[in-house]
Design an enzyme around this catalytic site. Structure first.
Site, mmCIF file in Angstrom:
data_model
loop_
_atom_site.group_PDB
_atom_site.id
_atom_site.type_symbol
_atom_site.label_atom_id
_atom_site.label_comp_id
_atom_site.label_asym_id
_atom_site.label_seq_id
_atom_site.Cartn_x
_atom_site.Cartn_y
_atom_site.Cartn_z
ATOM 1 N N LYS A 105 11.845 5.817 0.065
ATOM 2 C CA LYS A 105 11.345 7.188 0.094
ATOM 3 C C LYS A 105 12.069 8.032 -0.945
ATOM 4 C CE LYS A 105 10.129 7.137 5.017
ATOM 5 N NZ LYS A 105 10.419 7.707 6.358
ATOM 6 N N ASP A 176 -1.725 -1.622 -5.215
ATOM 7 C CA ASP A 176 -0.408 -2.243 -5.089
ATOM 8 C C ASP A 176 -0.245 -3.376 -6.094
ATOM 9 O OD1 ASP A 176 1.077 -0.876 -3.097
ATOM 10 O OD2 ASP A 176 -0.171 -1.744 -1.545
#
Length: 405
Positions: A105, A176
């Protein structure tokens, strides 16, 4: 593989990758590097590991098929990065690595003292690749993101599907996968740049799912930027080429992909409609695109006259790309798949022999190969701590007692 190839080191042999990536984009990237010979050290959370380990069924030997698909040629160690000792070990590993890949994150690794600026002080040659959802700047930079939502927000879903189905996602996590490919590409470029630098300096690399989604739009994105016209759902038709789509035949559908006017003229001769090749509305591709609504029904009626296998044989003889829509059972049983030896088996510690799709990369002198099965969680922890950091068995056991590993 020749004896000479076996004896030569792989292309990235001697390069160590500290893999802090999770789920798909990061692991897909590091698997590419591992296939090319890099020593990939996969760092995972004790007790849980990479999130994709739980993305089943199906399972093989307790491992999710999803995880198995993107984690070969790596060694796994567990490390609790929430502890001071775990952070210190990660910094030591980074100091002894060429590449670090992470997709934590926003700001999390900086808080743990594992950001590029901190690690580069100890290892100026470190190539540090951050994979994020939305990039390092902008109002979305701190948002989390998975492939599906980026396909939605990046415009891919808006051009995928038919008017009947509505917008839909591409069948695999194409954002991805694309991001992993871009990451592997710029990492190797950075390695090359480091080799040319007299001071052997590394650098920080950034790649995001959002940016890769927009790059993946390719000609469709360019069509919009040039014309200002928002594209609509076209199903399996092509916005810039006609005919370039599936057609119903006497039995099953077949895809006909005509990319040039010369191919179109040969097609018209084959179907005994030379008038369609000389008609000014259809003779050149721009006219066929503009008049697809008139042309496609005519061609569809013609294609119903023969079965798909017959069409495929006739079209292929004319060098016109054509083929049926195959399910995966037929794909993996196809003679071309077998000729290329795409499916390979590797021995796994708990699953026995596992079938995998090998790397599509071919290097004549330093070939890719599957060296390690996708590792069990923490399978190589002790080995890596001894090998890289020189820790003793007693020191390793103390870390285990403290739940650092």
């Amino acid at each position: 593989m020749s004896e000479n190839q076996k004896n030569r080191p792989a292309a990235l042999a001697g390069i160590r990758v500290l893999d802090l990536g999770r789920i798909l984009a990061g692991p897909y990237c590091t698997q590419i590097l591992g296939d090319l010979g890099a020593d990939v050290v996969k760092v995972e959370q004790p007790g849980l590991g990479d999130g994709s380990r739980a993305w089943g069924p199906p399972w093989a030997g307790g491992e999710a098929a999803y995880y198995l698909s993107i984690n070969r040629n790596k060694r796994s160690m567990t490390l609790n990065l929430k502890t001071a000792e775990g952070q210190a070990i990660a910094r030591q590993l980074a100091a002894r690595s060429d590449i670090l890949i992470e997709n934590y994150k926003f700001g999390e690794l900086k808080r743990l003292g594992l950001d590029y600026e901190t690690l580069a002080k100890e290892n100026p040659g470190l190539i540090y690749c951050t994979i994020s959802s939305y990039g390092p700047t902008g109002p979305y930079k701190e948002r989390p993101g998975f492939d599906l939502m980026i396909q939605a927000q990046g415009g891919i879903m808006s051009i995928t599907g038919s008017p009947e189905s509505g917008p839909t996602r591409v069948g695999v996590a194409v954002v991805d996968v694309t991001t992993g490919l871009y990451a592997a590409n710029i990492i190797q470029a950075a390695l090359f740049a480091r080799e040319r630098d007299p001071q052997k300096r590394g650098q920080k690399l950034e790649v995001s799912l959002y940016e890769c989604a927009l790059a993946w739009l390719a000609n469709v994105g360019s069509n919009f930027l040039v014309s200002g016209k928002t594209p609509h759902l076209m199903g399996n038709a092509h916005p810039n080429l006609v005919p370039y789509q599936p057609f119903e035949t006497a039995d099953i559908p077949i895809v006909v992909a005509i990319g040039t006017d010369a191919q179109y003229r040969k097609f018209c001769q084959l179907v005994e409609r030379p008038d369609l090749a000389t008609d000014p509305h259809f003779a050149a591709n721009p006219g066929r695109v503009e008049n697809r609504g008139t042309l496609i029904p005519i061609l569809q009626e013609i294609m119903l006259n023969r079965p798909a296998a017959e069409w495929e044989e006739l079209l292929t003889k004319l060098d016109i790309p054509a083929g049926t829509i195959k399910t995966l059972d037929k794909v993996f049983d196809d003679k071309q798949t077998k000729a290329l030896e795409i499916v390979q088996e590797i021995q796994h510690p708990t699953a026995g022999k596992v079938k995998m799709v090998r790397s599509p990369m071919h290097l004549s002198e330093t070939p890719t190969r599957i060296r390690h099965a996708p590792p069990l969680l923490g399978q190589h922890t002790d080995e890596l701590l001894r090998e890289i950091l020189g820790l003793s068995g007693e020191e390793i056991e103390q870390l285990r007692e403290k739940k650092v590993i």
